[in-house]
Design a protein around this motif. Structure first.
Motif, PDB file in Angstrom:
ATOM      1  N   LEU A 108      40.506  37.503  55.955  1.00  0.00           N
ATOM      2  CA  LEU A 108      41.315  37.382  54.731  1.00  0.00           C
ATOM      3  C   LEU A 108      40.597  38.099  53.595  1.00  0.00           C
ATOM      4  CD1 LEU A 108      42.301  33.617  55.073  1.00  0.00           C
ATOM      5  CD2 LEU A 108      43.678  35.632  55.640  1.00  0.00           C
ATOM      6  N   ARG A 109      41.353  38.824  52.758  1.00  0.00           N
ATOM      7  CA  ARG A 109      40.692  39.683  51.769  1.00  0.00           C
ATOM      8  C   ARG A 109      41.350  39.645  50.406  1.00  0.00           C
ATOM      9  NH1 ARG A 109      42.882  43.619  56.064  1.00  0.00           N
ATOM     10  NH2 ARG A 109      44.978  43.957  55.308  1.00  0.00           N
ATOM     11  N   ASP A 110      42.247  38.695  50.192  1.00  0.00           N
ATOM     12  CA  ASP A 110      42.981  38.682  48.925  1.00  0.00           C
ATOM     13  C   ASP A 110      42.670  37.461  48.067  1.00  0.00           C
ATOM     14  OD1 ASP A 110      44.637  41.160  48.983  1.00  0.00           O
ATOM     15  OD2 ASP A 110      45.241  40.295  50.898  1.00  0.00           O
ATOM     16  N   GLY A 111      41.489  36.851  48.297  1.00  0.00           N
ATOM     17  CA  GLY A 111      41.076  35.726  47.468  1.00  0.00           C
ATOM     18  C   GLY A 111      41.395  34.388  48.109  1.00  0.00           C
ATOM     19  N   TRP A 112      40.972  33.313  47.440  1.00  0.00           N
ATOM     20  CA  TRP A 112      41.212  31.974  47.966  1.00  0.00           C
ATOM     21  C   TRP A 112      41.163  30.945  46.847  1.00  0.00           C
ATOM     22  CZ3 TRP A 112      36.748  29.580  46.625  1.00  0.00           C
ATOM     23  CH2 TRP A 112      35.510  30.215  46.818  1.00  0.00           C
ATOM     24  N   PRO A 160      40.663  38.561  44.491  1.00  0.00           N
ATOM     25  CA  PRO A 160      40.222  39.727  45.259  1.00  0.00           C
ATOM     26  C   PRO A 160      39.411  40.648  44.352  1.00  0.00           C
ATOM     27  CG  PRO A 160      42.614  39.800  44.835  1.00  0.00           C
ATOM     28  CD  PRO A 160      42.118  38.479  44.348  1.00  0.00           C
ATOM     29  N   GLY A 161      38.414  41.334  44.934  1.00  0.00           N
ATOM     30  CA  GLY A 161      37.609  42.250  44.137  1.00  0.00           C
ATOM     31  C   GLY A 161      36.554  41.521  43.340  1.00  0.00           C
ATOM     32  N   PRO A 162      35.979  42.205  42.332  1.00  0.00           N
ATOM     33  CA  PRO A 162      34.795  41.686  41.649  1.00  0.00           C
ATOM     34  C   PRO A 162      35.087  40.693  40.509  1.00  0.00           C
ATOM     35  CG  PRO A 162      35.284  43.894  40.887  1.00  0.00           C
ATOM     36  CD  PRO A 162      36.331  43.569  41.898  1.00  0.00           C
TER      37      PRO A 162
END
Ligand SMILES: [Mg+2]
Length: 252
Positions: free
Chosen positions: A59-63, A74-76
């Protein structure tokens, strides 16, 4: 950011209530992400528990951790915190329980081994579950949950029911976090899937709310307008929701 977001509960929804595994939901997550759908877990689990799960599922879009207390973007971008610090939640729960004449036992009162025995988690997973920042999961050993709720509210706290435990938190819920994400990421459409009462605010915040069956074959009684009940239990239900969403993506 993606045009479509699927917010999902973990325990009892994307992950099996019994063994905490995604089973058939793993491939469904891969297909969703390959089709440009963001899959964002919204859970009562802690950030410490989420790290390995997010990595394993890719998963790469945050949580969202601890029932809406903390958003990882997501991201910094820096996290967004809606939660009340753990020590304050613990102290408020203890005071509320004393006032309501209720006996509670929280994760902070338990050892890793006790949490592992209650949940079926491994020892290291139980340790991560006890690494709490903004909420306290507990069992009621004696007394009235209704009375406890009243005393918690007087102290700016509340208790929500998940699959196994009650969890005391500040005055946020999964919906608080989902609304913040929708306001910032502005997807064209939003879906959510859950299984328990603590998912209701998340489901109420999206355009397409779905509910999976619990292990006993029933659906939790949720007061959410337009919620669609799918047949599958836990991860099997997640797969049904993913298939509906994917067919919408294919239809353009
Ligand atoms: Mg659940």
């Amino acid at each position: 950011m993606r045009d479509r977001i699927l917010f999902t509960d973990l325990d009892g929804t994307l992950l099996s209530h019994h063994d905490y595994r995604p089973g058939p939901a793993r491939a469904a997550v891969e297909r969703l992400q390959a089709s440009g759908v963001a899959v964002i877990p919204v859970t009562s689990k802690t950030g410490a528990e989420l790290g390995p799960i997010v990595a394993e599922l890719g998963l790469r879009d945050g949580w969202v951790a601890e029932n809406g207390a903390e958003i990882r973007w997501p991201g910094p971008a820096a996290p967004t915190v809606h939660g009340t610090p753990y020590d304050q939640v613990r102290a408020g729960l203890a005071a509320a329980a004393a006032a309501a004449e209720v006996t509670v036992r929280g994760f902070g009162d338990m050892s890793d081994a006790e949490v592992a025995a209650l949940t079926g988690l491994t020892l290291s997973a139980a340790r991560a579950a006890r690494t709490r920042a903004y909420s306290e999961s507990f069992v009621v050993l004696h007394g009235s949950v209704t009375a406890l709720q009243g005393e918690l509210r007087r102290r700016g706290l509340r208790a929500v029911r998940g699959g196994r435990f009650l969890t005391a938190t500040g005055l946020h819920d999964k919906g608080t976090a989902v609304r913040a994400i929708l306001a910032r990421l502005l997807p064209a459409t939003s879906w959510a899937v859950g299984d328990a009462p603590n998912d209701a605010p998340m489901l109420a915040a999206v355009a397409h709310p779905y509910q999976v069956r619990r292990p006993d074959g029933t659906w939790a009684q949720l007061d959410v307008a337009g919620v669609i009940r799918v047949d599958g239990v836990g991860p099997a239900g997640f797969v049904e929701v993913a298939e509906r969403l994917l067919s919408q993506v294919m239809a353009g």
